[in-house]
Each structure stands twice: as structure tokens, then as C-alpha cells.
Design a protein around this motif. Structure first.
Motif, mmCIF file in Angstrom:
data_model
loop_
_atom_site.group_PDB
_atom_site.id
_atom_site.type_symbol
_atom_site.label_atom_id
_atom_site.label_comp_id
_atom_site.label_asym_id
_atom_site.label_seq_id
_atom_site.Cartn_x
_atom_site.Cartn_y
_atom_site.Cartn_z
ATOM 1 N N LEU A 97 -0.647 4.086 -5.140
ATOM 2 C CA LEU A 97 -1.264 4.074 -3.844
ATOM 3 C C LEU A 97 -2.056 4.960 -3.365
ATOM 4 O O LEU A 97 -3.340 4.929 -2.870
ATOM 5 C CB LEU A 97 -0.156 3.923 -2.857
ATOM 6 C CG LEU A 97 0.420 2.474 -2.334
ATOM 7 C CD1 LEU A 97 1.658 2.468 -1.708
ATOM 8 C CD2 LEU A 97 -0.608 1.893 -1.561
ATOM 9 N N THR A 111 -5.926 4.704 -4.295
ATOM 10 C CA THR A 111 -6.391 3.437 -3.511
ATOM 11 C C THR A 111 -7.191 4.224 -2.542
ATOM 12 O O THR A 111 -8.114 3.649 -1.829
ATOM 13 C CB THR A 111 -5.761 2.417 -3.235
ATOM 14 O OG1 THR A 111 -4.801 2.911 -2.172
ATOM 15 C CG2 THR A 111 -5.028 1.831 -4.398
ATOM 16 N N TYR A 112 -6.885 5.512 -2.080
ATOM 17 C CA TYR A 112 -7.411 6.236 -1.030
ATOM 18 C C TYR A 112 -8.446 7.391 -1.456
ATOM 19 O O TYR A 112 -8.452 7.769 -2.765
ATOM 20 C CB TYR A 112 -6.295 6.926 -0.250
ATOM 21 C CG TYR A 112 -5.373 6.048 0.661
ATOM 22 C CD1 TYR A 112 -5.703 5.753 1.903
ATOM 23 C CD2 TYR A 112 -4.444 5.401 0.061
ATOM 24 C CE1 TYR A 112 -4.984 4.941 2.736
ATOM 25 C CE2 TYR A 112 -3.609 4.613 0.610
ATOM 26 C CZ TYR A 112 -3.793 4.532 2.055
ATOM 27 O OH TYR A 112 -3.050 3.478 2.625
ATOM 28 N N ILE A 149 3.068 6.919 2.719
ATOM 29 C CA ILE A 149 3.252 6.112 1.493
ATOM 30 C C ILE A 149 4.447 6.408 0.850
ATOM 31 O O ILE A 149 4.872 5.378 0.185
ATOM 32 C CB ILE A 149 1.981 6.628 0.600
ATOM 33 C CG1 ILE A 149 0.552 6.331 1.330
ATOM 34 C CG2 ILE A 149 1.838 6.166 -0.946
ATOM 35 C CD1 ILE A 149 -0.808 6.804 0.765
ATOM 36 N N LYS A 175 -0.397 -0.871 7.467
ATOM 37 C CA LYS A 175 -1.921 -0.816 6.873
ATOM 38 C C LYS A 175 -1.512 -0.233 5.114
ATOM 39 O O LYS A 175 -2.052 -0.843 4.195
ATOM 40 C CB LYS A 175 -2.985 0.029 7.390
ATOM 41 C CG LYS A 175 -3.374 -0.459 8.896
ATOM 42 C CD LYS A 175 -4.500 0.440 9.329
ATOM 43 C CE LYS A 175 -4.926 -0.039 10.640
ATOM 44 N NZ LYS A 175 -5.947 1.259 11.250
ATOM 45 N N VAL A 176 -0.614 0.530 5.196
ATOM 46 C CA VAL A 176 -0.192 0.987 3.748
ATOM 47 C C VAL A 176 0.640 -0.180 3.326
ATOM 48 O O VAL A 176 0.366 -0.163 1.813
ATOM 49 C CB VAL A 176 0.768 2.347 3.953
ATOM 50 C CG1 VAL A 176 1.385 2.667 2.641
ATOM 51 C CG2 VAL A 176 0.028 3.498 4.652
ATOM 52 N N LYS A 195 0.157 -3.195 3.582
ATOM 53 C CA LYS A 195 -0.787 -4.487 2.992
ATOM 54 C C LYS A 195 -1.328 -3.877 1.621
ATOM 55 O O LYS A 195 -1.659 -4.614 0.839
ATOM 56 C CB LYS A 195 -1.947 -4.474 3.950
ATOM 57 C CG LYS A 195 -1.382 -5.516 5.172
ATOM 58 C CD LYS A 195 -2.346 -5.691 6.191
ATOM 59 C CE LYS A 195 -1.751 -6.368 7.673
ATOM 60 N NZ LYS A 195 -2.767 -6.489 8.678
ATOM 61 N N ARG A 196 -1.742 -2.471 1.501
ATOM 62 C CA ARG A 196 -2.224 -2.047 0.465
ATOM 63 C C ARG A 196 -1.342 -2.087 -0.956
ATOM 64 O O ARG A 196 -1.708 -2.457 -1.799
ATOM 65 C CB ARG A 196 -2.836 -0.430 0.502
ATOM 66 C CG ARG A 196 -4.049 -0.209 1.065
ATOM 67 C CD ARG A 196 -4.535 1.220 1.177
ATOM 68 N NE ARG A 196 -5.719 1.319 1.866
ATOM 69 C CZ ARG A 196 -6.703 1.672 1.345
ATOM 70 N NH1 ARG A 196 -6.688 2.246 0.205
ATOM 71 N NH2 ARG A 196 -7.865 2.104 2.101
ATOM 72 N N PHE A 197 0.042 -1.731 -0.389
ATOM 73 C CA PHE A 197 1.141 -1.892 -1.502
ATOM 74 C C PHE A 197 1.009 -3.493 -2.005
ATOM 75 O O PHE A 197 1.248 -3.449 -3.069
ATOM 76 C CB PHE A 197 2.205 -1.301 -0.878
ATOM 77 C CG PHE A 197 3.584 -1.019 -1.810
ATOM 78 C CD1 PHE A 197 3.265 -0.421 -2.903
ATOM 79 C CD2 PHE A 197 4.701 -1.585 -1.522
ATOM 80 C CE1 PHE A 197 4.235 -0.310 -3.809
ATOM 81 C CE2 PHE A 197 5.705 -1.414 -2.463
ATOM 82 C CZ PHE A 197 5.460 -0.793 -3.770
ATOM 83 N N ALA A 251 -1.043 -5.656 -2.038
ATOM 84 C CA ALA A 251 -2.067 -5.872 -3.033
ATOM 85 C C ALA A 251 -2.122 -5.294 -4.502
ATOM 86 O O ALA A 251 -2.456 -5.966 -5.121
ATOM 87 C CB ALA A 251 -3.491 -5.447 -2.265
ATOM 88 N N ILE A 252 -1.633 -4.102 -4.401
ATOM 89 C CA ILE A 252 -1.197 -3.572 -5.794
ATOM 90 C C ILE A 252 -0.131 -4.322 -6.458
ATOM 91 O O ILE A 252 -0.384 -4.599 -7.571
ATOM 92 C CB ILE A 252 -0.762 -1.949 -5.525
ATOM 93 C CG1 ILE A 252 -1.960 -1.247 -4.995
ATOM 94 C CG2 ILE A 252 -0.220 -1.435 -6.975
ATOM 95 C CD1 ILE A 252 -1.577 0.275 -4.821
ATOM 96 N N MET A 281 -8.063 -2.566 -6.370
ATOM 97 C CA MET A 281 -8.457 -1.822 -5.214
ATOM 98 C C MET A 281 -9.058 -0.430 -5.585
ATOM 99 O O MET A 281 -9.557 0.264 -4.637
ATOM 100 C CB MET A 281 -7.274 -1.547 -4.373
ATOM 101 C CG MET A 281 -6.598 -2.657 -3.653
ATOM 102 S SD MET A 281 -5.127 -2.518 -2.821
ATOM 103 C CE MET A 281 -6.117 -1.714 -1.274
#
Length: 326
Positions: free
Chosen positions: A173, A176-177, A271, A311-312, A314-316, A318-319, A325
Motif C-alpha cells: 500500500l 501506491t502513495y 494503512i 479511501k485507504v 478502496k486502495r487495498f 484494488a491491490i 496502481m
């Protein structure tokens, strides 16, 4: 000794670095060498792997030994029983213990990528995460600081593997930032050590099968502070300390030990908190069986959305879905 038990039942083998077979420790698995196009028995199950055995491998330049796939659970139990005390053995040079620690961490990392992450992520993330693991272990090896981690591993190996798994999810994660390599290292080290304070929590509480009493919950809540105290002699940055101290803080302010909330919870901590929750839900625990990934994600989304940064989350998702990403 051939590679087949029978023509209808092929035997699988997996490679292991010789450094991971500890001298004078009894193994409940057989060790094989690859010679002349075939697997050859080197030491049998129930036989001690001696210093002499290792010297012969070193003399002949053998870099990998093999264990039957069917005996992998016995090998992993062997690592679980012995890793902590090997890391505390000051008769072993720090370089040797550092290598052992890295190889053991690599076993956990391989398992996470093989069993818990989409295969597409291996090409993008595995080498980068391995580098962060290596740098973290080098840091801990400086000034013999492995002594901070070894008692933790001996005390509760399952919590150590949980820390490794949280570390892997977190670093995936982080990447991705917009974080530079040093920041990823700082926060990754915090993820790796986030539960180290549980070495101060009695095993009877950590491994209790039934619900905890209020008094036991209060004892558990002390582990972030214990963790920071145990690592006080390490030259850690505030970023790393925050990850250890605040990983049970929540977005709604109902976490511990400080009850901070919202934007006051640093992004890397949010995260790690999410990775911590997800790994706990998808791993067998004394008081609950592992959930399937979809069940765990649904629970977080539907019942914990006030606790975590969505928001974190949603990124997780996706991963875990294999989305690119980076």
C-alpha cells in the motif's frame, strides 16, 4: 533415491538455503540434494543435521538443499520452534543470525504471495518488498539489536508471522502513495515491529480461546506502549515510533492508547491499522477461524467503516484485486 514415490504419484520438492537447517537440532523432515539430475537423500527425518553436514555443503559449494513438499508443514514448525533461540545465540556471528532472520522472513513472505495475494502482484511488488525486508533486518542487526526481536519471536511465533504479513500488505500500500524509499523503510519498519510489545503479554492471554475478561483486554491494550519501550534503544525515527504506538488508533477516536482520531492519525498508521485488521480476520486465531478475503472485506466495509480510512480501504481492495496502481 528418485524423484517419484510411484509413477502415478510424483513428489514435489522445494528449495531451502542451507543456513536454515540449524546444526544439532533434530528435524522431522528429510533433506535432499540435487545431484546427477535426481534428488538424493542427505539426512533423513529424525536425524540431526550436524555442523559436519553443513561443512560438507559449504566445501562443495552447495547453495540450496531440498525438502519434500509433503513435509513443508514439519519444516515450518521446525522454524517456529527454533528461530527465536537461534537469533539469541551469541555464539553465532551476527552476520549468520542476520542471514537466518532474512531467510526466515523470506519464507513468510513467499507464503503470503503464494496464498494471500493475486499472482499478478508478485512481478510488481515481490522484489521491492524483499528489499525493504532486507534493509529492515540490516537495521535491526546493527549494534546487535536483533536481541529486541528474538525474544518476541520465541514468545509467540504466530504474532511474528502476523507482523510480517501486516508488513507485506502495508508496504504494498505504501508504494501506491508518493513516498520515497526512506519513508517506505521507516513506515515498513514500524509495520514489522508493530506488535513487538506483545512479548510482554502473557501467553495465556494471547492464546486464550474464549472471550477476554475486561482486565485481560486492558493488559492487551498495553502492548503498543510496551513495544515503544522495547525499541527505545534503537535509533528509530518518530515515523517508525508512531506506527508502533498508534496502530490501534481509529478514525472515530475510539482506539488506544491515546484516542486520537481523523487526520490526527498519520496516514501510514491508518494503512498499518487496516492491514492489521485484515490479516487478523483472514488468519486462524485461538478464538476464531479465518474468514475468506471477501468476508473480511465485507465486514470491514459494513461494520468498521467508522474505524478505518475508507479511501485507504478502496486502495487495498484494488491491490487485492490485482489492479496496477503503481
Amino acid at each position: 533415491m528418485g524423484t517419484n514415490i510411484s509413477a502415478a504419484r510424483p513428489v514435489s520438492y522445494f528449495p531451502v538455503p542451507p543456513v536454515m537447517i540449524f546444526p544439532e537440532v533434530l528435524g522431522e523432515f528429510s533433506v535432499y540434494l540435487w545431484q546427477g539430475g535426481d534428488f538424493v537423500l542427505y539426512t533423513a527425518s529424525g536425524q540431526k543435521f550436524t555442523t559436519r553436514h553443513r561443512q560438507v555443503l559449504h566445501k562443495n559449494g552447495i547453495k540450496e538443499i531440498y525438502i519434500q513438499g509433503a513435509e513443508k508443514p514439519q519444516y515450518e514448525k521446525y522454524i517456529e520452534r527454533n528461530l527465536g533461540k537461534i537469533l539469541q545465540d551469541e555464539n553465532l556471528p551476527i552476520e549468520a543470525r542476520t542471514k537466518i532472520f532474512y531467510e526466515a522472513a523470506n519464507v513468510v513472505m513467499q507464503n503470503v504471495f503464494d496464498r494471500k495475494l493475486p499472482s499478478a502482484l508478485r512481478a510488481r511488488h515481490f522484489d521491492r518488498i524483499a528489499d525493504v525486508v532486507k534493509n529492515s533486518i540490516k537495521f535491526l542487526a546493527a549494534d546487535n539489536s536483533l536481541s529486541s526481536v528474538a525474544p518476541f519471536i520465541s514468545h509467540d511465533y504466530k504474532t511474528y508471522t502476523h507482523c510480517m504479513q501486516v508488513f507485506i500488505y502495508s508496504v504494498a500500500l505504501f508504494q501506491t502513495y508518493e513516498m520515497n524509499d526512506h519513508e517506505v523503510f521507516e513506515f515498513g519498519l514500524g509495520a514489522l515491529l508493530h506488535d513487538v510489545g506483545k512479548a510482554k503479554i502473557p501467553k495465556r492471554i494471547l492464546n486464550k480461546r474464549g472471550p477476554l475478561t475486561q482486565a485481560e483486554r486492558e493488559i492487551i491494550k498495553e502492548h503498543p506502549v510496551h513495544g515503544v519501550s522495547m525499541c527505545a534503544h534503537l535509533p528509530m525515527t518518530q515515523n517508525t515510533i508512531n506506527c508502533i504506538l498508534f496502530h490501534h488508533e481509529t478514525m472515530d477516536g475510539k482506539g488506544y492508547p491515546s484516542g486520537i482520531k481523523g487526520d490526527n492519525v498519520p496516514m501510514p498508521v491508518r494503512i498499518i491499522t487496516l492491514a492489521d485488521i485484515y490479516d487478523a480476520l483472514t488468519t486462524n486465531r485461538p478464538y476464531a477461524e479465518a474468514m475468506q478475503p471477501y468476508e473480511a472485506l465485507s465486514l470491514i466495509r459494513n461494520e468498521m467503516r467508522e474505524n478505518v480510512d475508507m479511501k485507504v480501504f478502496k486502495r487495498f481492495v484494488a491491490i487485492l484485486s490485482g489492479a496496477d496502481m503503481i
